[in-house]
Design an enzyme around this catalytic site. Sequence first.
Site, short mmCIF file in Angstrom:
data_model
loop_
_atom_site.label_atom_id
_atom_site.label_comp_id
_atom_site.label_asym_id
_atom_site.label_seq_id
_atom_site.Cartn_x
_atom_site.Cartn_y
_atom_site.Cartn_z
N HIS A 24 -41.59 -2.93 53.85
CA HIS A 24 -41.10 -2.93 55.22
C HIS A 24 -41.70 -4.08 56.03
O HIS A 24 -41.04 -4.63 56.91
CB HIS A 24 -41.35 -1.58 55.89
CG HIS A 24 -40.48 -0.49 55.36
ND1 HIS A 24 -40.85 0.84 55.37
CD2 HIS A 24 -39.27 -0.52 54.77
CE1 HIS A 24 -39.89 1.56 54.84
NE2 HIS A 24 -38.92 0.76 54.46
N CYS A 65 -32.91 10.40 55.98
CA CYS A 65 -32.82 9.04 55.49
C CYS A 65 -34.15 8.71 54.83
O CYS A 65 -35.21 8.96 55.39
CB CYS A 65 -32.49 8.05 56.61
SG CYS A 65 -33.25 8.39 58.19
N GLU A 85 -37.80 17.69 54.22
CA GLU A 85 -37.80 17.48 55.67
C GLU A 85 -37.23 18.66 56.44
O GLU A 85 -37.76 19.03 57.49
CB GLU A 85 -37.00 16.22 56.02
CG GLU A 85 -37.66 14.95 55.55
CD GLU A 85 -36.96 13.70 56.05
OE1 GLU A 85 -36.29 13.74 57.10
OE2 GLU A 85 -37.07 12.66 55.37
N GLU A 110 -36.30 -2.75 57.98
CA GLU A 110 -35.57 -1.97 56.97
C GLU A 110 -34.53 -2.92 56.40
O GLU A 110 -33.67 -3.41 57.13
CB GLU A 110 -34.88 -0.75 57.60
CG GLU A 110 -35.81 0.34 58.03
CD GLU A 110 -36.40 1.16 56.89
OE1 GLU A 110 -36.25 0.77 55.70
OE2 GLU A 110 -37.03 2.18 57.18
N GLU A 112 -32.12 -2.59 53.29
CA GLU A 112 -31.79 -1.57 52.31
C GLU A 112 -30.37 -1.65 51.79
O GLU A 112 -29.45 -2.01 52.51
CB GLU A 112 -32.00 -0.18 52.95
CG GLU A 112 -33.43 0.04 53.39
CD GLU A 112 -33.67 1.38 54.05
OE1 GLU A 112 -34.80 1.87 53.95
OE2 GLU A 112 -32.73 1.93 54.67
#
Length: 169
Positions: A24, A65, A85, A110, A112
Amino acid sequence: MEEQVVLISEKDEVLGLMDKMQAHKNGILHRAFSVFLFNEKGEILLQKRAAEKYHSPNQWTNAVCSHPRVDETYMEGAQRRLKEELGIEAELTPKFHFIYKADVGGNLWEHELDHVFTGHYNGDFTLNSDEVSEIRFITMEALDEEIKSNPEHFTEWFKIILGEYKDRL
């Protein structure tokens, strides 16, 4: 040990593994997934990220996510994170995938290849307080208005993924 992400080419060819935080910081392309959950009224589930998250804390985003592990498919990772989560299981349907890059603040990115899944859920939740501070269902119309009025209340990637979702479905 810090969680690792799977580094890939734009064709989803595995290039190696890297510490999640380092990926990141450097904005290196890696695998990810996003889940949009809907209730019987067609409302979308939002989760508010926990205050302790290292980036984008206290911001609203989609149901789940995250990143698949090296030994997981995108679907397996999505199912795992639903349990971790939100404390739930839901049948998911793959919808599309795309590559994006977003500045998430704090010199973090990010970048991705994101596989987007949808599902339906109408039961109870058991929230992991290390990940999620609260959840709510909202209509798409109300969500659009909220994002327009207060974009800073939502994660950067959610705004991008939601746009792709609307364009593709």
